[in-house]
Design a protein around this motif. Structure first.
Motif, PDB file in Angstrom:
ATOM      1  N   PHE A  32      77.191  56.255  36.087  1.00  0.00           N
ATOM      2  CA  PHE A  32      77.041  56.144  37.531  1.00  0.00           C
ATOM      3  C   PHE A  32      78.075  56.976  38.276  1.00  0.00           C
ATOM      4  O   PHE A  32      79.206  57.122  37.830  1.00  0.00           O
ATOM      5  CB  PHE A  32      77.174  54.681  37.973  1.00  0.00           C
ATOM      6  CG  PHE A  32      75.990  53.840  37.621  1.00  0.00           C
ATOM      7  CD1 PHE A  32      74.831  53.889  38.381  1.00  0.00           C
ATOM      8  CD2 PHE A  32      76.031  52.999  36.528  1.00  0.00           C
ATOM      9  CE1 PHE A  32      73.740  53.107  38.062  1.00  0.00           C
ATOM     10  CE2 PHE A  32      74.944  52.209  36.194  1.00  0.00           C
ATOM     11  CZ  PHE A  32      73.797  52.267  36.960  1.00  0.00           C
ATOM     12  N   GLN A  33      77.672  57.479  39.416  1.00  0.00           N
ATOM     13  CA  GLN A  33      78.601  58.193  40.276  1.00  0.00           C
ATOM     14  C   GLN A  33      79.527  57.191  40.952  1.00  0.00           C
ATOM     15  O   GLN A  33      79.160  56.027  41.154  1.00  0.00           O
ATOM     16  CB  GLN A  33      77.841  58.994  41.338  1.00  0.00           C
ATOM     17  CG  GLN A  33      77.009  60.112  40.758  1.00  0.00           C
ATOM     18  CD  GLN A  33      76.298  60.897  41.839  1.00  0.00           C
ATOM     19  OE1 GLN A  33      76.393  60.596  43.026  1.00  0.00           O
ATOM     20  NE2 GLN A  33      75.572  61.906  41.428  1.00  0.00           N
ATOM     21  N   TYR A  39      74.614  46.591  42.531  1.00  0.00           N
ATOM     22  CA  TYR A  39      74.541  45.789  41.312  1.00  0.00           C
ATOM     23  C   TYR A  39      75.495  46.272  40.214  1.00  0.00           C
ATOM     24  O   TYR A  39      75.156  46.252  39.039  1.00  0.00           O
ATOM     25  CB  TYR A  39      73.102  45.744  40.774  1.00  0.00           C
ATOM     26  CG  TYR A  39      72.142  45.198  41.769  1.00  0.00           C
ATOM     27  CD1 TYR A  39      72.095  43.830  42.021  1.00  0.00           C
ATOM     28  CD2 TYR A  39      71.312  46.038  42.493  1.00  0.00           C
ATOM     29  CE1 TYR A  39      71.221  43.318  42.962  1.00  0.00           C
ATOM     30  CE2 TYR A  39      70.429  45.533  43.439  1.00  0.00           C
ATOM     31  CZ  TYR A  39      70.394  44.176  43.661  1.00  0.00           C
ATOM     32  OH  TYR A  39      69.524  43.674  44.587  1.00  0.00           O
ATOM     33  N   ARG A  40      76.664  46.719  40.615  1.00  0.00           N
ATOM     34  CA  ARG A  40      77.641  47.174  39.631  1.00  0.00           C
ATOM     35  C   ARG A  40      78.814  46.218  39.603  1.00  0.00           C
ATOM     36  O   ARG A  40      79.171  45.630  40.617  1.00  0.00           O
ATOM     37  CB  ARG A  40      78.123  48.584  39.982  1.00  0.00           C
ATOM     38  CG  ARG A  40      77.015  49.604  39.795  1.00  0.00           C
ATOM     39  CD  ARG A  40      77.455  50.989  40.102  1.00  0.00           C
ATOM     40  NE  ARG A  40      78.532  51.416  39.219  1.00  0.00           N
ATOM     41  CZ  ARG A  40      79.303  52.467  39.489  1.00  0.00           C
ATOM     42  NH1 ARG A  40      79.119  53.161  40.582  1.00  0.00           N
ATOM     43  NH2 ARG A  40      80.255  52.812  38.657  1.00  0.00           N
ATOM     44  N   PRO A  41      79.440  46.073  38.437  1.00  0.00           N
ATOM     45  CA  PRO A  41      80.581  45.155  38.340  1.00  0.00           C
ATOM     46  C   PRO A  41      81.737  45.613  39.217  1.00  0.00           C
ATOM     47  O   PRO A  41      81.997  46.815  39.334  1.00  0.00           O
ATOM     48  CB  PRO A  41      80.958  45.183  36.864  1.00  0.00           C
ATOM     49  CG  PRO A  41      80.355  46.427  36.323  1.00  0.00           C
ATOM     50  CD  PRO A  41      79.166  46.746  37.185  1.00  0.00           C
TER      51      PRO A  41
END
Length: 96
Positions: A32-33, A39-41
């Motif tokens: 991911f950029q 929805y990212r930790p």
């Protein structure tokens, strides 16, 4: 307390999903950029808003907003699994 069969399956499914998340998340997180927040930790909606505010002050005002409502209902799973397989060394993993 005794679990009904459906309760046990639900419990076991949750454990398997949690284990898969622990395995897959670090592998794909690297793709991911930095500016991707959904929805990212350890990424919050507030952090995304703050990042946009900083970009506006710096006059970097290109913002992409995509509504992915029901996106996961339309995922072509065979394509998704092919892409995952390219990253995974353990092909038996995909049978889960």
């Amino acid at each position: 307390m005794e679990l009904e069969p459906w309760q046990f399956r639900q419990f076991a499914t949750g454990i398997v999903q949690g284990a898969l998340k622990l395995i897959l998340e670090p592998i794909f997180e690297a793709d991911f950029q930095d500016g991707s927040f959904g929805y990212r930790p350890k990424r919050t909606a507030q952090a995304a808003v703050d990042r946009v505010a900083v970009a506006i002050v710096k006059e970097h005002t290109k913002v992409i907003d995509i509504d992915l409502k029901a996106y996961f209902n339309n995922v072509r799973h065979h394509i998704l699994l092919e892409k995952i397989a390219k990253r995974m060394e353990d092909t038996d993993f995909l049978k889960i």
